[in-house]
Design a protein around this motif. Structure first.
Motif, PDB file in Angstrom:
ATOM      1  N   VAL A 356       0.841  -1.200   0.000  1.00 47.80           N
ATOM      2  CA  VAL A 356       0.000   0.000   0.000  1.00 47.80           C
ATOM      3  C   VAL A 356       0.879   1.253   0.000  1.00 47.80           C
ATOM      4  O   VAL A 356       0.632   2.210  -0.738  1.00 47.80           O
ATOM      5  CB  VAL A 356      -0.937  -0.005   1.227  1.00 47.80           C
ATOM      6  N   ALA A 357       1.932   1.223   0.832  1.00 48.93           N
ATOM      7  CA  ALA A 357       2.864   2.356   0.868  1.00 48.93           C
ATOM      8  C   ALA A 357       3.545   2.535  -0.486  1.00 48.93           C
ATOM      9  O   ALA A 357       3.749   3.678  -0.941  1.00 48.93           O
ATOM     10  CB  ALA A 357       3.908   2.133   1.960  1.00 48.93           C
ATOM     11  N   GLU A 358       3.892   1.422  -1.140  1.00 51.20           N
ATOM     12  CA  GLU A 358       4.527   1.506  -2.455  1.00 51.20           C
ATOM     13  C   GLU A 358       3.586   2.122  -3.482  1.00 51.20           C
ATOM     14  O   GLU A 358       4.015   2.913  -4.335  1.00 51.20           O
ATOM     15  CB  GLU A 358       4.973   0.126  -2.907  1.00 51.20           C
ATOM     16  N   LEU A 359       2.291   1.761  -3.419  1.00 57.62           N
ATOM     17  CA  LEU A 359       1.329   2.342  -4.349  1.00 57.62           C
ATOM     18  C   LEU A 359       1.202   3.849  -4.132  1.00 57.62           C
ATOM     19  O   LEU A 359       1.146   4.629  -5.086  1.00 57.62           O
ATOM     20  CB  LEU A 359      -0.036   1.670  -4.171  1.00 57.62           C
ATOM     21  N   ILE A 360       1.137   4.257  -2.871  1.00 53.66           N
ATOM     22  CA  ILE A 360       1.069   5.690  -2.573  1.00 53.66           C
ATOM     23  C   ILE A 360       2.326   6.398  -3.078  1.00 53.66           C
ATOM     24  O   ILE A 360       2.267   7.476  -3.685  1.00 53.66           O
ATOM     25  CB  ILE A 360       0.890   5.909  -1.061  1.00 53.66           C
ATOM     26  N   MET A 361       3.483   5.765  -2.813  1.00 54.73           N
ATOM     27  CA  MET A 361       4.750   6.326  -3.261  1.00 54.73           C
ATOM     28  C   MET A 361       4.789   6.436  -4.779  1.00 54.73           C
ATOM     29  O   MET A 361       5.272   7.431  -5.337  1.00 54.73           O
ATOM     30  CB  MET A 361       5.896   5.441  -2.773  1.00 54.73           C
ATOM     31  N   LEU A 362       4.289   5.405  -5.473  1.00 56.78           N
ATOM     32  CA  LEU A 362       4.266   5.419  -6.933  1.00 56.78           C
ATOM     33  C   LEU A 362       3.402   6.559  -7.448  1.00 56.78           C
ATOM     34  O   LEU A 362       3.769   7.265  -8.395  1.00 56.78           O
ATOM     35  CB  LEU A 362       3.744   4.078  -7.454  1.00 56.78           C
ATOM     36  N   GLY A 363       2.241   6.766  -6.817  1.00 52.10           N
ATOM     37  CA  GLY A 363       1.369   7.864  -7.231  1.00 52.10           C
ATOM     38  C   GLY A 363       2.014   9.220  -7.031  1.00 52.10           C
ATOM     39  O   GLY A 363       1.928  10.103  -7.894  1.00 52.10           O
ATOM     40  N   ILE A 364       2.704   9.391  -5.886  1.00 58.11           N
ATOM     41  CA  ILE A 364       3.384  10.665  -5.627  1.00 58.11           C
ATOM     42  C   ILE A 364       4.499  10.894  -6.644  1.00 58.11           C
ATOM     43  O   ILE A 364       4.687  12.002  -7.152  1.00 58.11           O
ATOM     44  CB  ILE A 364       3.943  10.679  -4.196  1.00 58.11           C
TER      45      ILE A 364
END
Length: 412
Positions: A356-364
């Motif tokens: 989930v953190a990776e997905l958020i990071m990818l979006g940012i």
């Protein structure tokens, strides 16, 4: 699309696979997952080879997404990734503890360091080998060679698994009881129809939230938000924009990797002299202090001078020593603090949270994928590391349950 589907598969399937791993004997479950992983790799390789020989491979992206081979490739890659994660969790959170000994913290730290060192060296050797092959042969031949290695590695892995259990006098056949009397299970892990599917996912997240060493796990997840102050594509773009020599950029990445290897040599000494929790806090605080200094240097506006820029990079390189030290020590804290009966369930759920953190990071990164946003992203990275250090330091004032779980190790 493939990366997004893989991340969603890990988020949803991680707790389910972890529950299944906790409910079956170690050796059969490990061998089944190895077989599934090898099958996924072979299917993915076959689909890639088919794509190279298909006229539709050069079609537009939108039409490629609808091709059957691409759908099978995404599915096989997701299954392979999920199986690989489950195998890694089983090895890191369960097997090493049994083989090294829960009541031997220094020996466990040394075992973690050796395995991590081997992993890093294998990654370097594997990347170098395929780099050489790709420079001499076309991608199709290299893919066929990789598929052959996959086929040969499966029986070898099964044999080594059997040999490990035999040399350890059947240690891997031990029941998966809890490590602490207050959290001990009466009947061990059970698999029933009520904990399959969606219920298993909810159970995984519930157990993750209520694990006694949650601060150590959340600190691990928070470090995934460090999107800039690491050897990454954004850092490479920033250094290139600054006109830095490519050899220096490559040297920066190489030194960061070297710090990872160096951390495997000092982590066991930290555990020996500071104790498990204080050693983890020292690693995170060391990283946070160096990155704070690095960000201060960046915002001072003096990076136009090459000497200052090199000092900025040196701080980031040294901070990797603290990061990788915590990576090893934090893993040992989770190995020690999570009951054996729930090791795989909580471990795979932790990977789901990290995804989930990776997905958020990818979006940012997609939204702010510009060198002009480097300052904003560097502050985000620093905040995540400082938050991780603050979160972990909560373990320095342990609860009664945490004292119980760490009673076989050095005191807090």
């Amino acid at each position: 699309m493939s990366l997004l589907f893989e991340q969603l598969t890990i988020i949803g399937g991680g707790p389910l696979v972890g529950k299944l791993m906790d409910s079956f004997p170690r050796l059969p479950a490990y061998n089944i997952l190895n077989t599934v992983q090898a099958g996924g790799q072979l299917i993915a390789a076959t689909m890639i080879l088919h794509a190279h020989s298909s006229p539709s491979a050069s079609a537009s992206l939108s039409s490629m997404l609808l091709q059957p081979w691409f759908i099978f490739l995404v599915l096989a890659s997701s299954v392979e990734r999920l199986s690989g994660i489950a195998l890694g969790v089983a090895m890191d959170r369960d097997w090493i503890v049994l083989l090294a000994g829960l009541n031997r913290p220094v020996a466990l730290a040394q075992a973690n360091a050796i395995i991590n060192r081997i992993d890093l060296l294998c990654e370097i050797a594997g990347a170098s080998l395929f780099g050489i092959l790709l420079s001499k042969f076309n991608p199709v031949k290299c893919m066929k060679f990789a598929a052959a290695l996959m086929i040969c590695s499966l029986p070898l892995t099964v044999f080594l698994t059997w040999l490990t259990n035999k040399l350890s006098s059947g240690a891997l056949d031990c029941p998966k009881w809890s490590q602490c009397p207050q959290t001990a299970c009466n009947n061990g892990p059970q698999l029933d129809s009520d904990t399959i599917g969606w219920e298993a996912i909810k159970l995984g997240w519930k157990e993750y939230i209520h694990q006694p060493v949650l601060p150590a796990s959340l600190a691990y997840v928070l470090l995934y938000f460090n999107v800039v102050l690491t050897p990454s594509s954004l850092m490479t773009a920033f250094l290139t924009q600054r006109g830095l020599n490519p050899s220096i950029v490559g040297g920066f990445s190489g030194l960061c990797a070297f710090m990872g290897v160096a951390a495997t040599f000092i982590s066991s000494d930290l555990v020996k002299h500071l104790g498990l929790v204080k050693a983890g806090a020292a690693g995170l605080i060391f990283q946070a202090l160096l990155l704070t200094t690095a960000v201060a240097v960046y915002w001072s506006g003096s990076l136009s001078q090459q000497s200052t820029l090199l000092f900025f990079l040196s701080l980031i390189v040294l901070s990797r020593l603290g990061h990788m030290s915590y990576d090893l020590i934090g893993a040992q804290i989770l190995q020690t603090g999570i009951p054996s009966s729930k090791a795989n369930l909580i471990g795979t759920t932790e990977v789901s949270v990290a995804s989930v953190a990776e997905l958020i990071m990818l979006g940012i990164a997609i939204v702010a994928n510009d060198v002009s946003n480097f300052g904003f992203l560097s502050m985000l990275s620093l905040i995540s590391v400082v938050a991780a250090a603050w979160m972990f330091c909560r373990l320095l004032k342990p609860t009664d349950e945490q004292r119980c779980l760490f009673s076989l190790n050095r005191p807090f």
